[in-house]
Motif scaffolding. Structure first.
Motif, PDB file in Angstrom:
ATOM      1  N   PRO A 172       0.874  -1.570  -0.197  1.00 47.44           N
ATOM      2  CA  PRO A 172       0.425   0.320   0.263  1.00 47.44           C
ATOM      3  C   PRO A 172       0.947   1.886   0.161  1.00 47.44           C
ATOM      4  O   PRO A 172       0.378   1.931  -0.457  1.00 47.44           O
ATOM      5  CB  PRO A 172      -1.041  -0.056   1.456  1.00 47.44           C
ATOM      6  N   ARG A 173       2.543   1.522   0.601  1.00 43.40           N
ATOM      7  CA  ARG A 173       2.818   2.628   0.825  1.00 43.40           C
ATOM      8  C   ARG A 173       2.959   3.319  -0.458  1.00 43.40           C
ATOM      9  O   ARG A 173       3.340   3.793  -0.926  1.00 43.40           O
ATOM     10  CB  ARG A 173       3.692   2.639   1.662  1.00 43.40           C
ATOM     11  N   TRP A 174       3.774   1.756  -0.754  1.00 39.36           N
ATOM     12  CA  TRP A 174       4.177   1.828  -2.520  1.00 39.36           C
ATOM     13  C   TRP A 174       2.850   2.511  -3.312  1.00 39.36           C
ATOM     14  O   TRP A 174       3.745   2.800  -4.193  1.00 39.36           O
ATOM     15  CB  TRP A 174       5.349   0.716  -2.889  1.00 39.36           C
ATOM     16  N   SER A 175       2.511   1.335  -2.770  1.00 43.93           N
ATOM     17  CA  SER A 175       1.540   2.304  -3.769  1.00 43.93           C
ATOM     18  C   SER A 175       0.629   3.905  -4.229  1.00 43.93           C
ATOM     19  O   SER A 175       0.663   4.665  -4.954  1.00 43.93           O
ATOM     20  CB  SER A 175       0.150   1.303  -4.177  1.00 43.93           C
ATOM     21  N   PHE A 176       1.125   3.857  -3.124  1.00 41.32           N
ATOM     22  CA  PHE A 176       0.438   5.295  -3.033  1.00 41.32           C
ATOM     23  C   PHE A 176       1.371   6.710  -3.497  1.00 41.32           C
ATOM     24  O   PHE A 176       0.676   7.465  -3.428  1.00 41.32           O
ATOM     25  CB  PHE A 176      -0.675   5.605  -1.813  1.00 41.32           C
ATOM     26  N   SER A 204      -3.993   3.207  -9.130  1.00 40.05           N
ATOM     27  CA  SER A 204      -5.181   4.404 -10.300  1.00 40.05           C
ATOM     28  C   SER A 204      -6.500   5.712  -9.379  1.00 40.05           C
ATOM     29  O   SER A 204      -6.352   6.012 -10.141  1.00 40.05           O
ATOM     30  CB  SER A 204      -6.246   3.768 -11.350  1.00 40.05           C
ATOM     31  N   ILE A 205      -6.381   4.568  -8.398  1.00 36.27           N
ATOM     32  CA  ILE A 205      -6.903   5.380  -7.558  1.00 36.27           C
ATOM     33  C   ILE A 205      -6.201   6.572  -7.081  1.00 36.27           C
ATOM     34  O   ILE A 205      -6.482   8.260  -7.062  1.00 36.27           O
ATOM     35  CB  ILE A 205      -7.528   4.422  -6.602  1.00 36.27           C
ATOM     36  N   ALA A 206      -5.227   6.861  -6.617  1.00 39.71           N
ATOM     37  CA  ALA A 206      -3.846   7.220  -6.256  1.00 39.71           C
ATOM     38  C   ALA A 206      -3.772   9.004  -6.966  1.00 39.71           C
ATOM     39  O   ALA A 206      -3.798   9.742  -6.760  1.00 39.71           O
ATOM     40  CB  ALA A 206      -2.588   6.595  -5.412  1.00 39.71           C
TER      41      ALA A 206
END
Length: 294
Positions: free
Chosen positions: A64-68, A184-186
Motif C-alpha cells: 500500500p505505501r509503495w502504491s500510494f 489508479s485511485i491515488a
C-alpha cells in the motif's frame, strides 16, 4: 509472460483510441467551461468511479505505501500534463494538439536517459532532430513578417508531452511492485485534488451546463480517465516505458481521424508534413529499442 505482454499492449492500444477520440470532444466542451474546472470535474468523477469499482481492494492491498507513493507522483505529472494540454487546446487545433502530444514518444527515452544516467543513442538524437523540424513546420507562423515563435497553445502542448513522459516513467518504476488498483485511485485522486485547489488561481472559472459539457465530463471521466489510466497502471507491469511510448504514438492518428469525421477539421499540407516528420522521429527513436526488447 508473452501472453500477458500482448494483452497489456492491446490495452494500451485501446487507450490511444479512447484518448484520440476525445480530443475533439474536449475541444468543443471548452467553449462552455474553463479548462481547469473541467479537469476538476472530470478527475472527481473518475475518482468516485474507481473507489466504487475497486472497493474490495482495500481489504488486503499489495504494497500500500509503495502504491500510494507511486500514485501520488503519477498524479502530479498527470494533472500537470492535462492542465497544459487542456489549456493549450483553447489556442490550437485538436489535430495539432494530438500530434504535438505525440512527442511524448520521443521524450520518454531521452528523459529516461537523464533519470537513469544513460547516454542517448544516435537514433534518439536523430529522432529528436526530426521531430523538432516537424514541430517547427506545424507550429511556426508562415505569414510575411511573422515572428518565429510558437503560439501559446503549441508551447503548452509541448510542456504537456514532457509531463506525460514523466508520468510513463513513474508508472514504469512503481507498477511492477504496486497494486494497480491503488495506483489508479491515488493518481486520479491526487489530480482531482490539485485541480480543485488550483483552478481559481489558474483561471477565471466559468461553466455553462450544456449537454455537450456534461457529456464530455462523463465520457472523459469514466472512459478516458478511470478506465484508461487503470489499463495503463496494469499494463505497465508487463511492458517497458519505451514500448508504452511507442504505442501511444497512435493517439494523434486516431485524433486526426476523429476530428476529420466529426468536424471536418484537417491539417494544412505544411502541418501534415510536420506531423509526418514528428511520426518519423518517433519511429527512429523507438524502432531500435522496440526490436531489442521484443
Amino acid at each position: 509472460m508473452k501472453r500477458l505482454q500482448g494483452r497489456a499492449e492491446a490495452a494500451l492500444v485501446v487507450n490511444t483510441i479512447i484518448w484520440g477520440a476525445t480530443f475533439v470532444v474536449v475541444k468543443q466542451a471548452l467553449h462552455d467551461v474553463s479548462p481547469v474546472l473541467f479537469l476538476a470535474l472530470r478527475f472527481t468523477l473518475a475518482t468516485f468511479a474507481l473507489l466504487v469499482l475497486f472497493r474490495g481492494s482495500w481489504s488486503a492491498p499489495r504494497n500500500p505505501r509503495w502504491s500510494f507513493t507511486g500514485g501520488a507522483f503519477a498524479g502530479i505529472f498527470l494533472f500537470s500534463g492535462y492542465a497544459f494540454q487542456t489549456i493549450g487546446l483553447q489556442y490550437t487545433s485538436a489535430p495539432k494538439s494530438a500530434f504535438l502530444t505525440g512527442l511524448t514518444a520521443v521524450m520518454t527515452p531521452l528523459l529516461a536517459a537523464v533519470v537513469y544516467r544513460t547516454r542517448p543513442r544516435g537514433a534518439e538524437i536523430g529522432g529528436v532532430l526530426l521531430a523538432t523540424c516537424g514541430m517547427a513546420l506545424m507550429t511556426l507562423p508562415t505569414l510575411p513578417g511573422a515572428t518565429l515563435a510558437m503560439n501559446r497553445g503549441d508551447l503548452l502542448t509541448v510542456c504537456c508531452a514532457v509531463c506525460y513522459s514523466a508520468h510513463i516513467l513513474v508508472l514504469s518504476r512503481y507498477s511492477a511492485k504496486a497494486s494497480f488498483e491503488l495506483v489508479s485511485i491515488a493518481q486520479v485522486g491526487v489530480a482531482a485534488l490539485l485541480a480543485w485547489s488550483l483552478f481559481r488561481g489558474m483561471e477565471t472559472p466559468y461553466i455553462r451546463p450544456t449537454v455537450g459539457v456534461w457529456a464530455a465530463i462523463v465520457v472523459t471521466g469514466l472512459f478516458a480517465t478511470a478506465l484508461a489510466f487503470t489499463f495503463q497502471a496494469w499494463a505497465q507491469r508487463y511492458t517497458t516505458s519505451t514500448r508504452t511510448a511507442l504505442i501511444f504514438m497512435l493517439e494523434p492518428v486516431f485524433a486526426w481521424i476523429t476530428s476529420y469525421l466529426l468536424t471536418g477539421e484537417t491539417l494544412s499540407a505544411r502541418a501534415a508534413a510536420g506531423a509526418g516528420l514528428i511520426l518519423g522521429g518517433v519511429l527512429v527513436v523507438e524502432l531500435k529499442p522496440f526490436q531489442a526488447r521484443a
